[in-house]
Every structure is written in structure tokens, then in C-alpha cells.
Design a protein around this motif. Structure first.
Motif, short mmCIF file in Angstrom:
data_model
loop_
_atom_site.label_atom_id
_atom_site.label_comp_id
_atom_site.label_asym_id
_atom_site.label_seq_id
_atom_site.Cartn_x
_atom_site.Cartn_y
_atom_site.Cartn_z
N SER A 22 4.20 19.01 -42.36
CA SER A 22 5.19 18.26 -43.31
C SER A 22 5.79 17.06 -42.67
O SER A 22 5.65 15.90 -43.35
N SER A 55 2.91 14.35 -42.19
CA SER A 55 2.45 13.99 -43.57
C SER A 55 3.40 12.93 -44.30
O SER A 55 3.16 11.99 -44.81
N PHE A 56 4.71 13.33 -44.13
CA PHE A 56 5.66 12.64 -44.41
C PHE A 56 6.23 11.34 -43.87
O PHE A 56 5.92 10.36 -44.45
N ARG A 71 2.96 9.09 -45.04
CA ARG A 71 3.04 8.51 -46.47
C ARG A 71 4.34 7.58 -46.25
O ARG A 71 3.98 6.41 -47.14
N THR A 72 5.39 7.65 -45.67
CA THR A 72 6.49 6.78 -45.44
C THR A 72 6.12 5.30 -44.96
O THR A 72 6.34 4.28 -45.42
N PRO A 120 15.24 12.23 -42.69
CA PRO A 120 13.88 11.50 -42.96
C PRO A 120 14.14 10.61 -44.26
O PRO A 120 13.67 9.62 -44.33
N LEU A 121 15.07 10.88 -45.07
CA LEU A 121 15.44 10.00 -46.18
C LEU A 121 15.65 8.59 -45.76
O LEU A 121 15.53 7.61 -46.31
N PHE A 179 15.06 7.06 -43.19
CA PHE A 179 13.90 6.25 -42.76
C PHE A 179 13.26 5.59 -43.95
O PHE A 179 12.58 4.53 -43.65
N THR A 180 13.21 6.26 -45.14
CA THR A 180 12.54 5.68 -46.44
C THR A 180 13.10 4.25 -46.81
O THR A 180 12.57 3.66 -47.66
N VAL A 216 10.20 8.23 -52.97
CA VAL A 216 10.01 8.77 -51.62
C VAL A 216 8.75 9.77 -51.72
O VAL A 216 8.72 10.34 -52.73
N SER A 217 8.07 9.86 -50.56
CA SER A 217 6.94 10.91 -50.76
C SER A 217 7.43 12.11 -51.04
O SER A 217 8.63 12.73 -50.39
N PHE A 264 6.36 14.95 -49.83
CA PHE A 264 6.17 15.62 -48.68
C PHE A 264 7.75 16.13 -48.20
O PHE A 264 7.63 16.98 -47.52
N ILE A 265 8.64 15.45 -48.57
CA ILE A 265 10.05 15.66 -48.30
C ILE A 265 10.31 17.29 -48.67
O ILE A 265 11.17 17.90 -47.90
#
Lengths: 314, 357
Positions: free
Chosen positions: A107, A110-111, A114-115, B33-34, B36-37, B320-321, B323-324
Motif C-alpha cells: 500500500s 502504491s500510495f 499515485r501521489t 503520508p497525507l 506528502f500529498t 488524495v489517492s 490507497f491511503i
């Protein structure tokens, strides 16, 4: 029938076998190193995905193909470090941690993909490793196409077989790694660090696994797709048992597997009208299970596999 | 050096608190990860919460998503209790779904009171047989069920594609690889009008309670736990260990199979190759978050389903993808694993390195 014989006589069949075997060689060697030290690494499937993504991404960002190899290996090592902390230092369930690493690695890769690339309709491509072109050698009949028109990564895989064999069989380090997977107390009594040996093996093994993934995006194909690893990691876990944790047999197992896979593709084109193509697609997984069943009873598992070891607690 | 010593006693509250802390921690870690977006993190969490609790529809969507996870979570929990590593729930789910469309798309017809149990039973048997295979390979040949059940997932998925392009293909499906629709009488009824929530959810809750009772209060449940805690000792005590493995395999596979039936007969109405976005694998996370307790599986499924439904909605709202969601769920598994360690052991930093005392 003649067609069947012709398959085995064609150089393209043997070249394909070695090509298909390449990611598995990396993966089986990685699993071998981890398991020899006593740690099952079910993170392999996720680490393949991580290696495939990070290696490709590094090349795409302009770090060059060998830069991609280094990045893939380092990210594999990082996930190996993580698995090692959970299973070696904290002694947690190797099954659960490995599955967790696989889910997390898949994940996260993949994340990140996609990002970094939010709106692409078709996956961007890189210039992958090309087939080697060695003067004279590549032009030899049969041997040329089979061995000397592979990419550099296939040769790296073969070199790794030799390296792992040499370390395991010819060095004190190899003796220690094998011992720590069989009898960690004895290793500890010798004054060696069980934790360091296991951590090192898991980290190095995971780096090798990531190279197996990187081969997919940097040599076999030129782009990253979701789901492209497609169970190759799990197949390596079956193959390492089949190979009785020996580097030479690991190479043989991966090659045998590559042969069957190359064979099924060719049979599929010949028998496609009669037998549904999916029967052939199942073959790699069925073969892995059969291989596992054949050797299961006499498999000589590293005796301390799955058993955590704590200092000062016998 | 770090000294690791087992704790004297482990309280009930700790074993209840750890999964909750792991769940919260994984949600907090999602901020990394958020970040980073480039999205607003606060906004992201608000959107997630809205996505689950924002409306009755959203909430029932979450319960709908939790339904298959309860079944696959129970499948993993029961197997793992016996230390039988069934990683093949994804494949068993599809076996169940295939069996359901096989008997449920016109082969037989009857009133719902017959048809619904029939498709459920067909799915349970198919799923059960799907795990019986790896279990037999384990008990007869000593083949590691982790690898065999995992690899079987891939085989079953290819088999499914073959069936959807062949015998199970809907001739009216405009060439798409999908099955004929399940007959009306085999459809699990809706619970609330205009919501997708279906009777499979009630069945899942009931199944969890039954599984709890069986595990905690019956001789069979005792055998399962005994085999899981120490197979050698259980054998010594006269428990038929292999028989227990086979029975657990059947039960575990059957639960995963019912997950497939519930999705196909409760939600989709027909079978496609993308019926499950990994419910089988996510079931493992659910079971671990639940501490392998059947009642805990309900709570863990609600959490995991909330993450998926909430993240889907956040992903649509702020781009946001999605995949999160997988990332949060996988982190919750690693967190609960680590948490289990801190519940059982004390960590002490020992300055007298190598002193050994």
C-alpha cells in the motif's frame, strides 16, 4: 510432437527461461538468507512491490539505472530493518509481521506512486536495461542468445548466487548465519551476537528481494503497474523450501520454474484453441504447490526458524 | 543494552486497550503520508469522519462494507486460534461466490426460505473445501499451509476468470466476463429501504456470536484452543490434532465462502472478478485487531470498514489517492502487533552494558 521437441531446441526458449527465472533468483536468495538465520520473511511479496516501485521511480527521476538498483536495494533493506525490529528484537510473530510488511509495503508503494503521478492515463515509461551486446560472445550460436543477450540484471542475479554461496559455504560469517538459524544459544555462547547476525541477514535478504521486484520494472518491463508482482514473492517462499535452503539448488529451482513458465507460454500458443489459456496461467502456482508437497516431508528446516531469541533468557 | 522481561500479569483492560490504541495510532500516523500529498490534514480527517457519519446512507455503507470483513475476520480468527495459517480467505471467498451463482442463477428455484439457505450452504461448502485442500496437504504431507493457501488464491482467481468467460458467463452480459444475476428468491433482503445494507450483516453478527460461544464454551472450542496453544501437548492429552486442523480448516474456509455469498447475493447480485477488493487479506488484519476474539471481530470490522468508506469519500473530496485506506489498515496491523509486545513485556534501558545482571 515435433513442435514440442522444437521448443527445447530453440534458443529463445532457454533465453526466456533464464529471463523469467531472474526475479525469482533474487527472491529465493533473499528468502534463503532470512530463513537460514531463523527468520521467515513473508514480507517478500510487499518488498517485491516496493523494489519495483522505488527502483523504477529513481530511474524516472533521473538517477540512472544503477542508481535505481541502489535505491531499490536500500528501500528493501529498510523494510527488512522494520521486519527485523518486529521479529528479531521484539520477538513478535514472524507470520503476522511478514504479512503486515507485505500489506504495508504494497500500500505504501502504491500510495507513493499515485501521489507522485496523480493524473496519468498510461503509466510513464523509462528506458530499461538493454540486452547485453558483448563482442563475439553475444554472437555465438545458441549460447549467445541464451546467456550473453540477457540484461545486466540477470548477470547480477547469477553473481549474487555465487556471492551468497561463497558467503554461506566458505566464510566464517556464513557458518555463523547458519548456526544462528539452527541453534542461537550456541552462537551466543561463542560470544557472537544473535541479534546482529539475524538483523543483518534479514536486512540483506530483504534488499535482494527488492532487486527481484526492480527487475520487473527496470528490465522485464519499463513501467510500474499495480499488481505486477502477482504472487512471485510467495512462489519464492515455496521455492526456497524446494531448494533446501542451498544457493545452488535455489538457482536450479528458479531455472526449473522459469523453464516451465516459458514452456507453458509456448504450449499455450500451440494448444490455445483446444485448452483454455487460463489452465496454463495456473501452472506456475500449481507447480509451486506440487514442488512443496514433494519435498515437504524431508525438508530440513533451519531448526530455530520462527523461534524468537531473547538475551539472557534461555 | 535494552533488557526485555515478561510482565507478571496482563490485565483485561490492557488487552482491550491495545487494539483501540493501535487503531487510533494508525489514524494519526496517516497524517504523515497525507502531508506528502499537500492536502490539508485537518480537512482530510473531517472528510473521513463525514464519509462515515455524515448521513444515514454513509453509515449504512460502512456497515455494508463491514459485512464481508466480519466473515473473513472470523475465518482468520478461528484458524489462527488453532495456529492454522489460513491466508487463503480471498480465494475461498471467490469459491463461495462461484458456488452461490452456480446454484443460484436458475439451476434450481424455490421460495426464499429454501433458496437463501441453499446458496449459503453451497458457498460454505465450496469455501470449506478450498481450505480443506491445504489442510490435508499439511496433515498428510507436512506441506506448509501458509504457502499452499496463499498460492491457491492465485489459482482460484484464474479459475474464476475461466468460469466467467465460460460456463458461468452471462449470455446477456454484452460480452463482459460476468455471471448471470442471482434469482430474486436467493437475494438477501435489504434491511432499510433505499440503502444497500442487507441481511448479510445480521447473519454476520449472528455468526460472530455463534463462533464466540463455540470457541469459549464447547469441547470443540477447547480443542481448537488447546491445539493452537501447544499442538504437541494437545496430542499428548489425547486430542486428535490432525482432525482438529481439518475441522478448523473447513469452518474457516466456510466462513470465507459465506463472505463471498453475502457479497454476491446481498450486494452485487451477480459475480465479477473484482467482487472483493482484498476482503480475504483484510480479514487477517481484522482478526489480529480483534485479538482473535470473535466478538472483537465485529468491532474491528467496523473500524476497518470505516477507514475504507471514510477514506474513499475523503479521496473523492480532496483528491488524495484512496490507497491511503490500505495504508492505514496495514499500519493498524503493525501497531497492534507492537502493542501486543508492550502488553506482555517490560522494556528497560540498562546502562551497565553487558553486565548480564
Amino acid at each position: 510432437m515435433m513442435d514440442f521437441v522444437n521448443i527445447f531446441l530453440s534458443d529463445s526458449f532457454w533465453a526466456a527461461s533464464l529471463r523469467i527465472a531472474t526475479p525469482l533468483i533474487f527472491g529465493v536468495l533473499g528468502a534463503l538468507l532470512c530463513e537460514r538465520s531463523g527468520v521467515l520473511n513473508l514480507g517478500i511479496e510487499g518488498i517485491f512491490v516496493v523494489g519495483a516501485m522505488t527502483g523504477w521511480m529513481a530511474v524516472w527521476l533521473g538517477m540512472g539505472l544503477w542508481g535505481g538498483i541502489v535505491v531499490a536495494a536500500l528501500s528493501g533493506a529498510l523494510f527488512g530493518l522494520f521486519h527485523g525490529i518486529l521479529t528479531v528484537i521484539f520477538g513478535l510473530s514472524q507470520h503476522v509481521s511478514g504479512l503486515g510488511i507485505t500489506l504495508f509495503g504494497t500500500s505504501a508503494a502504491s500510495f507513493a506512486y499515485r501521489t507522485a503521478l496523480p493524473q496519468v492515463s498510461s503509466p510513464p515509461r523509462i528506458e530499461p536495461f538493454r540486452a547485453l551486446d558483448i563482442p563475439i560472445l553475444s554472437d555465438l550460436p545458441f549460447i549467445g542468445p541464451v546467456l550473453f543477450q540477457q540484461t545486466a540484471m540477470t548477470w547480477l542475479a547469477l553473481f549474487m548466487v555465487a556471492l551468497v554461496w561463497w558467503v554461506m559455504e566458505k566464510t566464517a560469517l556464513g557458518v555463523a548465519i547458519k548456526a544462528v538459524g539452527d541453534n542461537p544459544d550456541a552462537v551466543n555462547a561463542q560470544g557472537l551476537s544473535v541479534i546482529k547476525l539475524r538483523m543483518g541477514s534479514v536486512i540483506a535478504g530483504s534488499a535482494l528481494m527488492a532487486l527481484g521486484g526492480a527487475f520487473l520494472t527496470m528490465s522485464a518491463f519499463d513501467a510500474f503497474f499495480f499488481g505486477m508482482v502477482n504472487g512471485r514473492g510467495w512462489i519464492c517462499i515455496a521455492l526456497v523450501i524446494f531448494a533446501s535452503w542451498q544457493p545452488g539448488k535455489a538457482l536450479m529451482g528458479a531455472l526449473l520454474f522459469g523453464m516451465f513458465d516459458a514452456l507453458q507460454v509456448r504450449l499455450q500458443t500451440q494448444a490455445g484453441a483446444v485448452i483454455p489459456g487460463q489452465i496454463f496461467l495456473m501452472a506456475p502456482y500449481v507447480l509451486s504447490i506440487i514442488a512443496l508437497v514433494i519435498v515437504a516431508r524431508k525438508a530440513d528446516y533451519p531448526r530455530a526458524l520462527l523461534t524468537p531469541w531473547f538475551k539472557g533468557q534461555r | 543494552m535494552i533488557q526485555i522481561t515478561p510482565k507478571e500479569n496482563q490485565s483485561r483492560w490492557v488487552s482491550l486497550g491495545i487494539p483501540i490504541m493501535a487503531a487510533v495510532l494508525s489514524l494519526l500516523l496517516a497524517a504523515i503520508p497525507l502531508a506528502f500529498t499537500g492536502a490539508s490534514i485537518l480537512d482530510a480527517y473531517v472528510q473521513m469522519i463525514k464519509g462515515v457519519f455524515g448521513s444515514l446512507f454513509n453509515f449504512t455503507e460502512m456497515l455494508t462494507r463491514a459485512t464481508p470483513l466480519i466473515f473473513t475476520g472470523l475465518a482468520a480468527a478461528i484458524a489462527f486460534r488453532a495456529k492454522l495459517w489460513n491466508i487463503g480467505a480471498e480465494g475461498q471467498l471467490y469459491l463461495g461466490a462461484m458456488a452461490a451463482v452456480w446454484v443460484g442463477t436458475g439451476m434450481v428455484d424455490g421460495p426464499p426460505i429454501l433458496m437463501i439457505p441453499l446458496v449459503l450452504a453451497a458457498g460454505a461448502i465450496a469455501g470449506g473445501l478450498g481450505m480443506l485442500g491445504p489442510a490435508l496437504l499439511k496433515t498428510r504431507f507436512g506441506a506448509d499451509e501458509v504457502v499452499t493457501s496463499l498460492l491457491l488464491n492465485f489459482i482460484i482467481l484464474i479459475f474464476l476468470q475461466m468460469m466467467l468467460e465460460g460456463p458461468l458467463k452471462d449470455p446477456m452480459g454484452l460480452g463482459w466476463p460476468q455471471s448471470e444475476p442471482i434469482v430474486d428468491n436467493a437475494i438477501l433482503p435489504q434491511l432499510i429501504t433505499r440503502m444497500r445494507l442487507h441481511a448479510g450483516f445480521i447473519l454476520a453478527l449472528g455468526t460472530a456470536v455463534v463462533a464466540y460461544v463455540i470457541l469459549a464454551m464447547t469441547v470443540w472450542g477447547f480443542k481448537i484452543r488447546a491445539v493452537g496453544e501447544n499442538a504437541a501437548a494437545a496430542r499428548h492429552a489425547g486430542i486428535a490434532v490432525n482432525k482438529t486442523y481439518l475441522a478448523v480448516a473447513m469452518a474457516s474456509g466456510a466462513l470465507a465462502g459465506i463472505a463471498g455469498v453475502s457479497e454476491v447475493a446481498g450486494l452485487k447480485g451477480y459475480l465479477t472478478a473484482d467482487l472483493s477488493p482484498g476482503f480475504g487479506y483484510t480479514g487477517i488484519v481484522v482478526a489480529m485487531l480483534a485479538g482473535l476474539s470473535p466478538l472483537g471481530v465485529i468491532a474491528a470490522s467496523l473500524f476497518v470498514a470505516s477507514v475504507f468508506v471514510g477514506a474513499d469519500s475523503m479521496s473523492r473530496a480532496i483528491g488524495v489517492s484512496s490507497f491511503i485506506a490500505d495504508l492505514i489498515v496495514s499500519m493498524s496491523l503493525l501497531c497492534v502487533l507492537l502493542g501486543g509486545f508492550f502488553a506482555r513485556f517490560n522494556l528497560r534501558w540498562d546502562r551497565n552494558k553487558g553486565d548480564g545482571s
